[in-house]
Enzyme design. Structure first.
Site, mmCIF file in Angstrom:
data_model
loop_
_atom_site.group_PDB
_atom_site.id
_atom_site.type_symbol
_atom_site.label_atom_id
_atom_site.label_comp_id
_atom_site.label_asym_id
_atom_site.label_seq_id
_atom_site.Cartn_x
_atom_site.Cartn_y
_atom_site.Cartn_z
ATOM 1 N N ARG A 249 0.772 55.175 -25.257
ATOM 2 C CA ARG A 249 1.471 54.370 -24.210
ATOM 3 C C ARG A 249 2.154 55.387 -23.136
ATOM 4 O O ARG A 249 3.120 55.826 -23.372
ATOM 5 C CB ARG A 249 2.286 53.274 -25.036
ATOM 6 C CG ARG A 249 3.111 52.625 -23.903
ATOM 7 C CD ARG A 249 2.225 51.486 -23.258
ATOM 8 N NE ARG A 249 1.749 50.443 -23.974
ATOM 9 C CZ ARG A 249 0.604 49.760 -23.822
ATOM 10 N NH1 ARG A 249 0.069 49.857 -22.686
ATOM 11 N NH2 ARG A 249 0.232 49.027 -24.940
ATOM 12 N N ARG B 18 -10.459 55.903 -24.540
ATOM 13 C CA ARG B 18 -9.228 56.210 -24.956
ATOM 14 C C ARG B 18 -8.887 56.255 -26.123
ATOM 15 O O ARG B 18 -7.742 56.708 -26.650
ATOM 16 C CB ARG B 18 -8.200 55.317 -23.784
ATOM 17 C CG ARG B 18 -8.371 53.923 -24.406
ATOM 18 C CD ARG B 18 -7.068 53.154 -23.928
ATOM 19 N NE ARG B 18 -7.042 51.557 -24.003
ATOM 20 C CZ ARG B 18 -6.294 50.833 -23.881
ATOM 21 N NH1 ARG B 18 -5.197 51.595 -23.104
ATOM 22 N NH2 ARG B 18 -6.215 49.771 -24.278
ATOM 23 N N HIS C 200 -5.655 55.495 -15.581
ATOM 24 C CA HIS C 200 -4.586 54.467 -15.704
ATOM 25 C C HIS C 200 -3.261 55.307 -15.521
ATOM 26 O O HIS C 200 -2.479 55.183 -16.873
ATOM 27 C CB HIS C 200 -4.695 53.656 -16.940
ATOM 28 C CG HIS C 200 -4.066 52.611 -17.261
ATOM 29 N ND1 HIS C 200 -2.593 52.390 -17.038
ATOM 30 C CD2 HIS C 200 -4.425 51.338 -17.761
ATOM 31 C CE1 HIS C 200 -2.221 51.237 -17.560
ATOM 32 N NE2 HIS C 200 -3.176 50.604 -17.851
ATOM 33 N N ASP D 250 0.753 42.442 -11.632
ATOM 34 C CA ASP D 250 -0.543 43.013 -12.025
ATOM 35 C C ASP D 250 -1.376 42.593 -11.368
ATOM 36 O O ASP D 250 -1.979 41.620 -11.214
ATOM 37 C CB ASP D 250 -0.724 42.220 -13.769
ATOM 38 C CG ASP D 250 -1.733 42.988 -14.309
ATOM 39 O OD1 ASP D 250 -2.552 43.809 -14.021
ATOM 40 O OD2 ASP D 250 -1.847 42.764 -15.716
ATOM 41 N N GLU E 34 -3.181 52.915 -10.656
ATOM 42 C CA GLU E 34 -4.414 53.398 -11.425
ATOM 43 C C GLU E 34 -5.681 53.443 -10.438
ATOM 44 O O GLU E 34 -5.782 52.607 -9.863
ATOM 45 C CB GLU E 34 -4.617 52.281 -12.438
ATOM 46 C CG GLU E 34 -3.201 51.870 -13.187
ATOM 47 C CD GLU E 34 -3.579 50.721 -14.256
ATOM 48 O OE1 GLU E 34 -4.581 50.331 -14.641
ATOM 49 O OE2 GLU E 34 -2.636 49.983 -14.464
HETATM 50 C C1 BG6 Z 1 -3.245 47.260 -16.874
HETATM 51 C C2 BG6 Z 1 -3.711 45.893 -16.773
HETATM 52 O O1 BG6 Z 1 -4.296 48.285 -16.033
HETATM 53 O O2 BG6 Z 1 -3.166 47.749 -18.118
HETATM 54 C C3 BG6 Z 1 -2.698 44.997 -17.527
HETATM 55 O O3 BG6 Z 1 -3.893 45.587 -15.375
HETATM 56 C C4 BG6 Z 1 -2.556 45.468 -18.900
HETATM 57 O O4 BG6 Z 1 -3.289 43.745 -17.508
HETATM 58 C C5 BG6 Z 1 -2.040 47.021 -18.987
HETATM 59 O O5 BG6 Z 1 -1.708 44.743 -19.512
HETATM 60 C C6 BG6 Z 1 -2.189 47.668 -20.224
HETATM 61 O O6 BG6 Z 1 -3.005 47.513 -21.117
HETATM 62 P P1 BG6 Z 1 -2.993 48.029 -22.586
HETATM 63 O O7 BG6 Z 1 -4.474 47.532 -23.063
HETATM 64 O O8 BG6 Z 1 -2.816 49.633 -22.569
HETATM 65 O O9 BG6 Z 1 -1.927 47.327 -23.291
#
Ligand code: BG6
Length: 302
Positions: free
Chosen positions: A74, A99, A169, A213, A272
């Site tokens: 994260r 990932r 991302h 978002d 992103e």
């Molecule tokens: C973003 C999406 O790119 O990633 C969101 O637009 C999503 O909708 C977020 O919640 C996080 O995704 P994840 O799978 O890493 O929890």
């Protein structure tokens, strides 16, 4: 996969590159050169941190991030590929599978200009083909200097064409999410993923006062993340990307994620570098595509 110790012997460079272990069996490349410091996990080829000398950290990394096989980190820069977002078949992982897997470290090199270059790769195998039946190779070149550059080369090695979506991302670290502007997407159309993918057009800079978002498309220009309290601009130069996703989960959604540190949503913004929604990348057999991002920091001029 090789252990951190084996990788250190093969790829360690005195005074600039060392390979350590974040958790058992989980190697991380630590770069420390005259321009900057950075760390990159082999899991996901995931750039976790980047900090040019004299600057606050540029990337946001959750204190509660989990470092284990199969779970995306994260924060930092997850690589979403070969699909972006949820898969229609909910059994398949959101944001693709690369990932969530270990990549190979191919090379480490100290360049004459003091920057450090790393190359990581991943290809198809039985497990990947059980989720996505194609033959491919991904190569990520990371250069750590005053600027951080990522170049993700994707290649179709099979005999059938395929289409992909995806993203670098990036999670950026900001002093206070309510005191930043994202610039460069003015007058661009976006779909709002919180409003059933309804379409709107952006007026002025993007500002944050709640969950957001959105997928901006077509978004070809470079972007600036202007941080007023830190008096700095994070400059994003992208290549091979026609859409940009902007995301902040805000309090409730962030609290629903175990690996999102409490209150952390106030100090992050995702901008992103993507290909998704309106644009997919089609690769015929033998074709390749390059998705690139260069991140640098400047004192802001306002
Ligand atoms: C973003 C999406 O790119 O990633 C969101 O637009 C999503 O909708 C977020 O919640 C996080 O995704 P994840 O799978 O890493 O929890």
């Amino acid at each position: 996969m090789n252990s951190a110790l084996q990788l250190q012997r093969k790829f360690g460079i005195n005074n600039s590159v060392s390979i350590t272990q974040k958790s058992p069996g989980y190697p991380v490349i630590e770069v420390d050169n005259e321009h900057a410091r950075a760390s990159i996990a082999l899991h996901g080829a995931h750039v976790m941190t980047f900090q040019p000398r004299g600057q606050a950290p540029v990337l946001w990394l959750s204190r509660d991030a989990v470092y284990c096989k199969g779970k995306a980190i994260r924060g930092g820069i997850p690589i979403c590929w070969p699909w972006f977002g949820e898969h229609p078949d909910r059994e398949k992982p959101a944001h693709g599978f690369v990932r969530n897997r270990f990549w190979q470290l191919e090379s480490s090199e100290q360049l004459d200009n003091g920057c450090t270059r790393l190359i990581l790769s991943i290809g198809d195998d039985e497990q990947s083909r059980s989720m996505w039946s194609y033959y491919f190779r991904l190569r990520l070149t990371v250069v750590v200097g005053n600027e951080l550059t990522l170049a993700l080369e994707m290649e179709n090695l099979g005999s059938s064409p395929f289409t992909i979506t995806g993203a670098l991302h990036s999670y950026f670290s900001v002093a206070d999410v309510s005191k930043v502007d994202v610039l460069g997407l003015e007058d661009v159309q976006y779909i709002d993923q919180l409003l059933g993918n309804k379409q709107f057009t952006q007026t002025g800079p993007i500002r944050f006062d709640g969950e957001l978002d959105r997928v901006y498309y077509p978004a070809l220009a470079n972007e600036i993340l202007r941080d007023y309290p830190l008096n700095r601009d994070i400059l994003l130069k992208k290549t091979g990307s026609c859409s940009t996703v902007v995301w902040n989960p805000w309090l409730t959604k962030a609290d629903s994620m175990d690996d999102f540190e409490q209150g952390g949503y106030r100090n992050m913004v995702c901008v992103e570098t993507a290909n998704t929604a309106g644009n997919v990348v089609r690769l015929a057999p033998g074709e390749s595509h390059l998705l690139g991002l260069a991140i640098s920091v400047e004192a802001n001029r306002v």
